[in-house]
Motif scaffolding. Structure first.
Motif, PDB file in Angstrom:
ATOM      1  N   UNK A 123     -13.751   2.742   4.917  1.00  0.00           N
ATOM      2  CA  UNK A 123     -14.167   3.111   3.564  1.00  0.00           C
ATOM      3  C   UNK A 123     -14.224   1.864   2.677  1.00  0.00           C
ATOM      4  N   UNK A 124     -14.941   1.984   1.574  1.00  0.00           N
ATOM      5  CA  UNK A 124     -14.986   0.921   0.578  1.00  0.00           C
ATOM      6  C   UNK A 124     -13.878   1.178  -0.442  1.00  0.00           C
ATOM      7  N   UNK A 125     -12.758   0.473  -0.269  1.00  0.00           N
ATOM      8  CA  UNK A 125     -11.589   0.690  -1.124  1.00  0.00           C
ATOM      9  C   UNK A 125     -11.328  -0.558  -1.967  1.00  0.00           C
ATOM     10  N   UNK A 126     -11.156  -0.341  -3.262  1.00  0.00           N
ATOM     11  CA  UNK A 126     -10.856  -1.440  -4.183  1.00  0.00           C
ATOM     12  C   UNK A 126      -9.412  -1.294  -4.666  1.00  0.00           C
ATOM     13  N   UNK A 127      -8.582  -2.318  -4.423  1.00  0.00           N
ATOM     14  CA  UNK A 127      -7.172  -2.296  -4.794  1.00  0.00           C
ATOM     15  C   UNK A 127      -6.974  -3.115  -6.062  1.00  0.00           C
ATOM     16  N   UNK A 128      -6.369  -2.506  -7.076  1.00  0.00           N
ATOM     17  CA  UNK A 128      -6.198  -3.151  -8.380  1.00  0.00           C
ATOM     18  C   UNK A 128      -4.865  -3.896  -8.445  1.00  0.00           C
ATOM     19  N   UNK A 188       6.798  -4.555   4.786  1.00  0.00           N
ATOM     20  CA  UNK A 188       7.333  -4.549   3.430  1.00  0.00           C
ATOM     21  C   UNK A 188       8.786  -4.985   3.498  1.00  0.00           C
ATOM     22  N   UNK A 189       9.081  -6.207   3.117  1.00  0.00           N
ATOM     23  CA  UNK A 189      10.449  -6.708   3.234  1.00  0.00           C
ATOM     24  C   UNK A 189      11.054  -6.972   1.863  1.00  0.00           C
ATOM     25  N   UNK A 190      10.569  -7.972   1.142  1.00  0.00           N
ATOM     26  CA  UNK A 190      11.146  -8.312  -0.160  1.00  0.00           C
ATOM     27  C   UNK A 190      10.314  -7.699  -1.273  1.00  0.00           C
ATOM     28  N   UNK A 191      10.196  -6.406  -1.253  1.00  0.00           N
ATOM     29  CA  UNK A 191       9.306  -5.726  -2.190  1.00  0.00           C
ATOM     30  C   UNK A 191       9.948  -5.598  -3.568  1.00  0.00           C
ATOM     31  N   UNK A 192       9.188  -5.887  -4.585  1.00  0.00           N
ATOM     32  CA  UNK A 192       9.620  -5.605  -5.947  1.00  0.00           C
ATOM     33  C   UNK A 192       9.197  -4.181  -6.294  1.00  0.00           C
ATOM     34  N   UNK A 193       9.413  -3.788  -7.530  1.00  0.00           N
ATOM     35  CA  UNK A 193       9.101  -2.424  -7.950  1.00  0.00           C
ATOM     36  C   UNK A 193       7.763  -2.412  -8.684  1.00  0.00           C
ATOM     37  N   UNK A 194       6.807  -1.646  -8.174  1.00  0.00           N
ATOM     38  CA  UNK A 194       5.490  -1.637  -8.805  1.00  0.00           C
ATOM     39  C   UNK A 194       4.683  -0.429  -8.354  1.00  0.00           C
ATOM     40  N   UNK A 195       3.683  -0.119  -9.149  1.00  0.00           N
ATOM     41  CA  UNK A 195       2.659   0.832  -8.740  1.00  0.00           C
ATOM     42  C   UNK A 195       1.342   0.077  -8.666  1.00  0.00           C
ATOM     43  N   UNK A 196       0.427   0.595  -7.849  1.00  0.00           N
ATOM     44  CA  UNK A 196      -0.840  -0.104  -7.645  1.00  0.00           C
ATOM     45  C   UNK A 196      -1.940   0.923  -7.435  1.00  0.00           C
ATOM     46  N   UNK A 197      -2.937   0.844  -8.279  1.00  0.00           N
ATOM     47  CA  UNK A 197      -4.045   1.790  -8.240  1.00  0.00           C
ATOM     48  C   UNK A 197      -5.107   1.322  -7.253  1.00  0.00           C
ATOM     49  N   UNK A 198      -5.792   2.279  -6.617  1.00  0.00           N
ATOM     50  CA  UNK A 198      -6.942   1.938  -5.774  1.00  0.00           C
ATOM     51  C   UNK A 198      -8.042   2.971  -5.991  1.00  0.00           C
ATOM     52  N   UNK A 199      -9.251   2.571  -5.651  1.00  0.00           N
ATOM     53  CA  UNK A 199     -10.426   3.389  -5.936  1.00  0.00           C
ATOM     54  C   UNK A 199     -11.379   3.326  -4.753  1.00  0.00           C
ATOM     55  N   UNK A 200     -11.940   4.480  -4.393  1.00  0.00           N
ATOM     56  CA  UNK A 200     -12.979   4.543  -3.370  1.00  0.00           C
ATOM     57  C   UNK A 200     -14.323   4.361  -4.071  1.00  0.00           C
ATOM     58  N   UNK A 201     -14.963   3.232  -3.831  1.00  0.00           N
ATOM     59  CA  UNK A 201     -16.158   2.870  -4.598  1.00  0.00           C
ATOM     60  C   UNK A 201     -17.324   3.833  -4.406  1.00  0.00           C
ATOM     61  N   UNK A 202     -17.448   4.421  -3.234  1.00  0.00           N
ATOM     62  CA  UNK A 202     -18.614   5.258  -2.950  1.00  0.00           C
ATOM     63  C   UNK A 202     -18.385   6.742  -3.206  1.00  0.00           C
ATOM     64  N   UNK A 203     -17.188   7.093  -3.653  1.00  0.00           N
ATOM     65  CA  UNK A 203     -16.875   8.508  -3.876  1.00  0.00           C
ATOM     66  C   UNK A 203     -16.162   8.676  -5.208  1.00  0.00           C
TER      67      UNK A 203
END
Length: 302
Positions: free
Chosen positions: A223-228, A5-20
């Motif tokens: 795990x099956x992870x989906x990143x939004x 993580x070098x030139x990171x902007x400001x953000x949030x990011x949701x993720x979801x475990x598809x099987x749980x």
């Protein structure tokens, strides 16, 4: 190759475990964190704790569906009597800390800075009922305190991981969802334990230094992870000359004019969050109470 993580902007990011039935959120704050720190000369331990509060507020906003303001506030009788972060539903943040510089020591953590403190979470929607919850600051760090808050409030199980180093503030949240894919209580509990145990293995250096995709792969490659998509965050103070003028109007004209005299010809209203100053002299006060608005009456005034 590790993604750093070098030139990171400001953000949030949701993720979801598809099987749980578990969701998550990751947040990164660099520019907005630096805006907050630039307004005040905070000692390193205070700056780091305030960064964790910023990350926590941004994570909490991501768990809510509302239009309004979330306020996260911690108070104590210790070296840091106040930490306060505001985060709007538009993901606009501002923050402030009060501290006694003589009592803050290098390396101090939450228990040294805010002994026997309290944590207050306020959700203030533009429409609807205001919600407020208070819990003791009991835990080795802010992440433990917030996790304990959710554990004691009979809400959905929620865990926090927070880090800040004066340059960047980072956070991760896991939250159990209502039963859908996993119906059996024992199976749900085992899955929650599995996911949170893996998250506990994440080091401060990894959370502060790796991008979100790499963090999730490091923890959950099986795990099956989906990143939004990323949701931007920004520093913005809600102070204004108009709001300052409204505070003066609430005093009444006689008291406001008297205050002008007492303060040597003009009233200075300072924003504690961003240090912006708003000046009002006798002509401004007269204009306010005549219904002329808050802008200075003469174009040449400064």
């Amino acid at each position: 190759m590790t993604a750093v993580l070098t030139a990171m902007s400001d953000f949030s990011q949701r993720f979801l475990f598809d099987d749980t039935d578990v969701r998550g959120e990751l947040v990164a704050l660099r520019d907005s964190y630096q805006h907050v720190l630039a307004k005040h000369s905070y000692p390193a331990p205070v700056a780091e704790l305030l960064g964790e509060m910023l990350a926590a507020a941004a994570l909490l906003v991501g768990t809510l569906k509302f239009d309004g303001l979330l306020v996260l506030q911690a108070r104590s009788e210790g070296p840091v009597p106040l930490l306060m972060v505001e985060c709007s539903s538009e993901r606009e943040v501002r923050a402030i800390a009060r501290y006694d510089a003589e009592q803050v020591q290098p390396g101090d953590g939450l228990n040294q800075l805010m002994p026997e403190g309290t944590l207050m979470l306020t959700v203030d929607p533009r429409q609807g009922q205001r919600y407020q919850g208070i819990v003791a600051l009991e835990g080795a760090n802010l992440a433990e305190c917030l996790s304990g808050y959710f554990a004691n409030s009979e809400q959905l199980p929620t865990r926090f991981w927070l880090q800040a180093d004066g340059r960047v503030a980072r956070g991760m949240l896991l939250q159990a969802l209502p039963a859908d894919r996993l119906k059996d209580p024992e199976e749900r509990a085992a899955n929650w334990q599995h996911l949170t145990t893996l998250a506990d293995s994440l080091t401060a250096e990894e959370l502060l230094g790796l991008d979100n995709s790499t963090v999730l792969h490091r923890l959950y490659h099986q795990e099956q992870v989906r990143l939004f998509d990323e949701q931007p965050l920004v520093f913005r103070c809600s102070c204004s000359r108009e709001r300052s003028a409204s505070a003066l109007v609430s005093l009444g004209e006689e008291d406001a004019q008297q205050l002008v005299v007492e303060q040597g010809g003009s009233i200075s209203i300072d924003c504690q969050f961003c240090n912006q100053k708003y000046l009002f002299d006798a002509a401004d006060i007269a204009q306010l109470f005549a219904g002329g608005g808050s802008e200075p009456p003469a174009q040449t005034k400064h």
